[in-house]
Enzyme design. Structure first.
Site, mmCIF file in Angstrom:
data_model
loop_
_atom_site.group_PDB
_atom_site.id
_atom_site.type_symbol
_atom_site.label_atom_id
_atom_site.label_comp_id
_atom_site.label_asym_id
_atom_site.label_seq_id
_atom_site.Cartn_x
_atom_site.Cartn_y
_atom_site.Cartn_z
ATOM 1 N N GLN A 191 25.312 22.644 0.339
ATOM 2 C CA GLN A 191 24.926 24.000 0.298
ATOM 3 C C GLN A 191 24.381 24.118 -0.713
ATOM 4 O O GLN A 191 25.417 24.467 -1.573
ATOM 5 C CB GLN A 191 25.434 24.444 1.567
ATOM 6 C CG GLN A 191 26.952 24.039 1.860
ATOM 7 C CD GLN A 191 27.566 24.717 0.167
ATOM 8 O OE1 GLN A 191 26.970 24.676 -0.103
ATOM 9 N NE2 GLN A 191 28.405 23.249 0.041
ATOM 10 N N CYS A 466 29.129 24.927 5.741
ATOM 11 C CA CYS A 466 30.396 25.376 6.850
ATOM 12 C C CYS A 466 31.090 25.864 6.639
ATOM 13 O O CYS A 466 31.476 26.933 6.849
ATOM 14 C CB CYS A 466 30.439 23.593 7.260
ATOM 15 S SG CYS A 466 29.393 22.464 8.412
ATOM 16 N N GLU A 468 31.812 26.099 2.826
ATOM 17 C CA GLU A 468 31.506 26.195 0.963
ATOM 18 C C GLU A 468 31.495 28.037 0.304
ATOM 19 O O GLU A 468 31.040 28.621 1.411
ATOM 20 C CB GLU A 468 31.158 25.050 0.981
ATOM 21 C CG GLU A 468 31.053 23.840 1.490
ATOM 22 C CD GLU A 468 31.445 23.449 2.402
ATOM 23 O OE1 GLU A 468 30.571 23.949 3.338
ATOM 24 O OE2 GLU A 468 31.961 22.796 3.118
HETATM 25 C C1 8X3 Z 1 29.096 21.492 4.759
HETATM 26 C C2 8X3 Z 1 27.339 21.924 4.548
HETATM 27 O O1 8X3 Z 1 25.913 20.988 2.302
HETATM 28 O O2 8X3 Z 1 28.203 21.157 2.323
HETATM 29 O O3 8X3 Z 1 29.416 22.844 5.533
HETATM 30 O O4 8X3 Z 1 27.817 19.335 2.901
HETATM 31 S S1 8X3 Z 1 27.822 20.446 3.335
#
Ligand code: 8X3
Length: 828
Positions: A191, A466, A468
């Site tokens: 992300q 999610c 981060e």
């Molecule tokens: C989960 C998304 O893209 O970091 O938060 O895996 S990712």
């Protein structure tokens, strides 16, 4: 229990809808509701235009610098893709069909596009339709070009045999093993959040002019400048032009529609849209309206650029939009209701774009047409003061009134967060559709200072994906992370490096006959050897991922918006940009399941000697058939999530194995590769490959999710779940990243003003304990069961999954059951 006794407002809304009652917010959000009526339950379709024009661009530019090829291909998209302005909309643009649509990124996994277009419409999970004409174009014009060139093929061919064996279940890497899982072949990075403020203040025209000056200042005799920097800067300039070209095509369409429009009110709106799209994003935004349109163009174009894992988040909207809001409110040209309407008009645009995974593994990771463009609110200013403002509260209000699950809302919590903010956050959580999730400044800020961030950057972080966070001018793109099934490592101890599902395949190392292990230390050491072997394989896999992806992906627009990429003329996809921080992740899958299993073995096999290892082994082989007494006993062991030192110390030791390994080896990869507990929906497919486990879990059922307790194992209330997370963390290591904690409350538990206050105290406890993330479902299990039985009546029931919310009825039965089985706390 009858749900009659207490429903969340969201549950009530679903009931009212089924009874034919009109949503009470419809009158004040009429324009947005009208658009939602057309799109809300539309069956998702595949739109092929991006893939078609991008492929043509790449075909025509072979041999050139990758950034320049990418920019030229994006210009081809900008010049040729259909542009859209929807009825009733005030913000222009979509990058696909009206309704819900997904676009294709053949550069990633186009090698199985031809079979995917046949298979996607009939898939069990998250199906997409495609017209026969479009499917023909995919098969005849798009897929053939990418055969042999996709990132997925390169990676599958590159991984050595032992890594391949734990990663894939077939030679071509089409089927995941769900043991040590890569995600890099179905998303070009994790992300991300762009520096939207830069576009709003400087415009793509301003950025283009800055890059032109930079290009002209290059040394014409320097090979480095000529070979690398020159095409990089040309690409940055071209991509700025492409966004402008594309926006102006929307302006032209608005003008054309205005000319044909007989309704004077709509005609005026269209003329205004034409004016706005002619001005932004080329120039700095002048009003709140223009700022929203400019941000939306940037977002959409970024989706054309590439498939960023779980999408581009919206960043700190209550901060970068605030100057426009304040100025327009003071000038008397904007009201709060209008501000909400502009934002929600952007939301309905976002809601239509679905993060389409043609890879079945990608689909299993993201059930429910998942994508979550987190809007960040609250937190602190770059100088460390509380950042809440009037817009913060408008975003919360919108989430209580806007009946849809896009985009995601994330509230940054800190120790000095005002009471009003926490109370409104709690009120919004109580609504019951899962918003907002909470991210804790008290954990994130000191940790990232230790990782090398500057104060003003980390105080200004945005929530992303999610759970981060991103510093949009310091972080760089990271490879789609690695997911490690440590419950499979436990199974490997029991079967000497093999797993029941995979028969005779020697997948991991041999650690001996488990029935001959006489002490807990012996057993722990065997587990540790398996655990470290999985880490070794995972880090090697990521080593190859990082080395290979740099040759496959470029992001001229993402780079154009990044200070360090532009300063050093290095694409944001490259693993090393001087001064940058590349924060990658590896996942701990199934910690609750694993800890509870180890706790049961330690206690009942080695300490109390109530069962033998042979009996446990037999139970695992037979899925507890005929051994119900043994299962019942094993389930009484101390479990993670109860603030029980017996279980939590095992969790802490397991966490230590991971952060200790990462501390020693991660920099060999040239990046940070930190420990995370964020599964999306992958704990369901990961559970499918694992046999019955010593904690009483049946074979094939889902693993525990994130760093939550196992299903039903948390019996000491929700604060104990927080405390287990606190005590199991190794705070003295900086190799840690997000932990996703799910808490389910019954609506009754948080009822009334007293319930709000209890929730505020709970949030303060989460903050004090320096946990990273928490999210809530406020729902009656009975509602979920009723929705499972009668999906049509509950079509718009929204539930919280893993850092995002989705329609319950869009989820697989396994995931639905997983949600139903989670402990619903009735007391706090
Ligand atoms: C989960 C998304 O893209 O970091 O938060 O895996 S990712």
């Amino acid at each position: 229990m009858s749900v009659e006794c207490c429903r969340s407002p969201h549950e009530q809304m679903i009931m009212d809808k089924a009874a034919g009652k009109v949503n009470k917010f419809r009158a004040t959000h009429e324009r947005v509701f009208k658009i939602l009526d057309k799109i809300e339950t539309a069956k998702p379709q595949i739109d092929i235009e991006r893939a078609l024009y991008f492929t043509q661009g790449m075909q025509e530019t072979e041999g050139q610098h990758l950034n320049l090829r990418w920019a030229k291909s994006l210009m081809k998209c900008a010049e040729n893709m259909t542009v859209y302005i929807d009825d009733d909309q005030l913000l222009a643009g979509r990058i696909g069909y009206q309704g819900r649509y997904g676009v294709l990124y053949p550069e990633l996994d186009g090698d199985f596009l031809d079979t995917a277009v046949v298979d996607l419409p009939t898939r069990d999970n998250s199906p997409f339709s495609i017209s026969q004409a479009d499917a023909d174009i995919v098969v005849k014009e798009i897929a053939p070009y990418w055969k042999g060139k996709t990132y997925h093929e390169t990676l599958a061919k590159t991984l050595p045999a032992d890594v391949h064996a734990l990663t894939y279940d077939d030679p071509d890497g089409m089927v995941s093993r769900f043991i040590v899982n890569e995600t890099a072949s179905f998303r070009s990075s994790n992300q991300w959040v762009h520096d939207f403020d830069k576009v709003l203040k400087r415009g793509f025209g301003g950025l283009r002019d800055e890059f032109t000056v930079q290009l002209e200042a290059l040394d014409p005799l320097s090979p480095g400048d000529n070979v690398d920097k020159k095409p990089f800067l040309q690409a940055a300039i071209l991509v700025c032009e492409a966004v402008i070209v594309w926006a102006k095509r929307h302006a032209a369409l608005a003008m054309e529609l205005a000319e044909k429009c007989a309704d004077p009110v709509r005609k005026a709106e269209l003329l205004k849209m034409a004016e706005v799209c002619n001005h932004v994003p080329e120039h700095p935004a002048r009003t709140f309206y223009e700022a929203c349109q400019s941000q939306w163009f940037t977002q959409m174009f970024s989706r054309l650029e590439q498939k960023t894992g779980t999408i581009i988040s919206n960043g700190r909207m209550d901060q970068y939009l605030y100057p426009f809001y304040k100025q327009d409110i003071e000038a008397g040209i904007l009201t709060d209701d209008q501000a909400i309407e502009y934002v929600e008009l952007m939301y309905v645009g976002m809601a239509q774009y679905i993060d389409l995974y043609i890879s079945p593994t990608g689909g299993a990771f993201n059930e429910g047409y998942a994508h979550w463009e987190a809007v960040t609110i609250g937190g602190q200013t770059p100088d460390g003061l509380d950042a809440t403002n009037e817009l913060t509260y408008l975003f919360l209000r919108s989430k209580r009134e806007f009946p849809h699950h896009y985009p995601d809302l994330a509230a940054r919590i800190h120790a000095r967060a005002p009471e009003r903010f926490l109370a409104e956050v709690a009120e919004t959580i109580k609504e019951g559709s899962g918003f907002p999730k909470l991210i804790n400044d008290e954990e994130v800020i000191p940790l990232h200072l230790a990782k090398g961030a500057k104060f003003e950057e980390i105080y200004d972080y945005s929530v992303s994906g999610c759970a981060e966070i991103r510093m949009p001018n310091r972080d760089t793109y990271t490879a789609g992370g690695c997911y490690i099934n440590f419950v499979a490592a436990l199974e490997s101890v029991f079967f000497n490096g093999k797993m029941l599902k995979f028969g005779d395949a020697q997948l991991s190392i041999e650690t001996g006959d488990v029935t001959k292990m006489e002490t807990w230390e012996e057993f722990w050491n065997a587990y540790k050897a398996q655990h470290i072997n999985f880490l070794k394989i995972a880090f090697e896999q990521q080593y190859y991922v990082i080395k290979t992806r740099a040759r496959h992906f470029a992001a001229p627009m993402g780079s154009a918006l990044h200070d360090l990429a532009m300063k050093h003329c290095i694409d944001i996809h490259q693993p090393y940009i001087p001064e940058g921080i590349d924060l990658g992740y590896f996942e701990f899958m199934g910690v609750g399941t694993l800890v509870d299993s180890m706790s049961a073995i330690k206690k009942f096999v080695f300490e109390e000697k109530k069962v033998t290892m042979t009996e446990v082994l037999e139970a695992m082989k037979n899925n507890f058939e005929g051994q119900e007494d043994l299962r019942a006993l094993m389930m009484t062991a101390p479990c993670f999530g109860n603030n029980d030192p017996y279980a939590d110390s095992i969790a802490r030791d397991l966490d230590q194995l991971c952060v200790g390994y990462a501390e020693k080896y991660q920099r060999e990869l040239g990046v940070f590769l930190d420990l995370r507990y964020v599964p999306f929906t992958s704990h369901v497919p990961f559970g499918k490959v694992v046999c019955a486990t010593p904690n009483g879990r049946y074979a094939g059922t889902s693993l525990s999710d994130g760093s939550s307790a196992s299903h039903g194992a948390d019996k000491n209330g929700p604060t104990a779940v927080l405390l287990s997370n606190y005590t199991s963390k190794n705070f003295n290591h900086r190799e840690r990243a997000a932990r996703l904690v799910n808490i389910k409350f019954t609506p009754k538990c948080v009822q009334g003003e007293e319930g709000t206050q209890k929730l505020v105290h709970f949030i303060r406890t989460f903050c004090d304990l320096r946990l990273w993330h928490i999210q809530f479902n406020v729902v009656n299990a009975e509602t979920l069961r009723l929705a499972q039985e009668n999906p049509e009546a509950y079509r718009t029931l929204i539930v919280r999954i893993a850092g995002y919310s989705a329609y319950f009825c869009d989820l697989s039965k396994d995931l639905q059951n997983d949600l139903i089985r989670r402990t619903a706390h009735e007391n706090m």
